[in-house]
Scaffold this motif. Structure first.
Motif, PDB file in Angstrom:
ATOM      1  N   ASP A 179     -23.374   1.557  83.413  1.00 39.80           N
ATOM      2  CA  ASP A 179     -23.067   2.481  84.439  1.00 39.80           C
ATOM      3  C   ASP A 179     -24.828   2.606  85.020  1.00 39.80           C
ATOM      4  N   ARG A 218     -19.138  12.921  82.366  1.00 40.43           N
ATOM      5  CA  ARG A 218     -18.357  11.717  82.897  1.00 40.43           C
ATOM      6  C   ARG A 218     -17.533  12.375  83.988  1.00 40.43           C
ATOM      7  N   ILE A 262     -17.213  11.104  87.863  1.00 40.33           N
ATOM      8  CA  ILE A 262     -16.082  10.685  88.334  1.00 40.33           C
ATOM      9  C   ILE A 262     -15.850  11.318  89.726  1.00 40.33           C
ATOM     10  N   ASP A 291     -18.558  10.370  92.517  1.00 41.72           N
ATOM     11  CA  ASP A 291     -18.312   8.907  92.741  1.00 41.72           C
ATOM     12  C   ASP A 291     -17.363   8.694  93.813  1.00 41.72           C
ATOM     13  N   THR A 292     -16.240   9.379  93.420  1.00 46.29           N
ATOM     14  CA  THR A 292     -14.960   9.280  94.309  1.00 46.29           C
ATOM     15  C   THR A 292     -15.451   9.906  95.995  1.00 46.29           C
ATOM     16  N   LEU A 346     -19.396   1.216  93.554  1.00 46.18           N
ATOM     17  CA  LEU A 346     -18.915   2.958  93.262  1.00 46.18           C
ATOM     18  C   LEU A 346     -17.450   2.693  92.606  1.00 46.18           C
ATOM     19  N   MET A 347     -16.655   2.070  93.273  1.00 47.14           N
ATOM     20  CA  MET A 347     -15.292   1.776  92.324  1.00 47.14           C
ATOM     21  C   MET A 347     -15.689   1.410  91.057  1.00 47.14           C
ATOM     22  N   VAL A 365     -16.517   4.421  88.969  1.00 49.35           N
ATOM     23  CA  VAL A 365     -15.315   5.317  88.548  1.00 49.35           C
ATOM     24  C   VAL A 365     -14.194   4.740  87.410  1.00 49.35           C
ATOM     25  N   SER A 416     -16.429   5.292  84.183  1.00 47.80           N
ATOM     26  CA  SER A 416     -16.221   6.586  83.695  1.00 47.80           C
ATOM     27  C   SER A 416     -14.833   6.966  83.153  1.00 47.80           C
ATOM     28  N   ALA A 417     -13.780   6.477  83.715  1.00 47.35           N
ATOM     29  CA  ALA A 417     -12.495   6.843  83.210  1.00 47.35           C
ATOM     30  C   ALA A 417     -12.301   6.054  82.035  1.00 47.35           C
TER      31      ALA A 417
END
Length: 208
Positions: A54, A132, A136, A139-140, A197-198, A201, A204-205
């Protein structure tokens, strides 16, 4: 007169032996002996690896977003020929879309730099959930901002390369070749930032 006593032995059958309780109870287990519980070590290795990746992705995103903002913000070209009253010059701030592009990518680069300490916390404490979740959500939001800026700039770059005959918009890239190359590279770098960025995310998921 003496009486003779006679002893009579009565043998027990096996059925009668089963019905009688034993005279000595079996020894009880000592209360001081406790069962040993083996605890498994928490599996945090892969989460720590994701957190390290990350940080690397955020550094790459900073480079891409900052490069896009600088490339677009420093883009200008003046044609060698001009008239007495007019000089042919193209700059990024001639179009509000390009100005928004520079601001949005600069914000994205600053955001990625500010969130690196949060990623470092995730390396140290890989089982924390709240950092996290924060990453998320933020970042979204930055994906939406950067995508809007890159998409708007890409539409103008397309018109600059191809024009639009229905709207009588000529393709200016035949004259402003250097200008078009620089803004095209800036748009590509911005879309790379969106991809980074995608991936952030998604990482983090998975870490959750």
């Amino acid at each position: 007169m003496e009486t003779d006593s006679t002893a009579i032995n009565i043998t027990e059958t096996p059925k009668e032996r089963k019905g009688k309780a034993p005279l000595l109870a079996p020894p009880r287990a000592s209360s001081t002996i406790k069962p040993v519980v083996v605890k498994k070590a928490p599996k945090g290795g892969y989460k720590r690896g994701l957190a390290i990746f990350d940080v690397v992705l955020r550094l790459a995103g900073i480079a891409a977003a900052l490069g896009a903002a600088i490339a677009m913000g420093s883009t200008e070209q003046t044609l060698p020929f001009f008239t007495q009253f007019f000089q042919f010059k193209a700059e990024f701030d001639d179009l509000p879309v390009f100005t928004f592009f520079v601001i949005a990518n600069a914000i994205t680069a600053a955001y990625l730099a500010l969130t690196i300490p949060i990623s470092i916390v995730c390396i140290i404490r890989p089982h924390l959930v709240s950092p996290r979740v924060v990453l998320i959500v933020l970042d979204t939001v930055m994906i939406a901002l950067t995508t809007a800026a890159a998409g708007g700039a890409a539409s103008i770059v397309y018109l600059a390369h191809n024009g639009n005959s229905d709207a009588n918009w000529p393709a200016i890239c035949q004259q402003f070749n250097d200008f078009c190359q620089e803004i095209s590279g800036a748009v590509v770098a911005s879309f790379l930032t969106v991809v980074v960025l995608m991936f952030l995310v998604i990482l983090s998921a998975f870490a959750l």
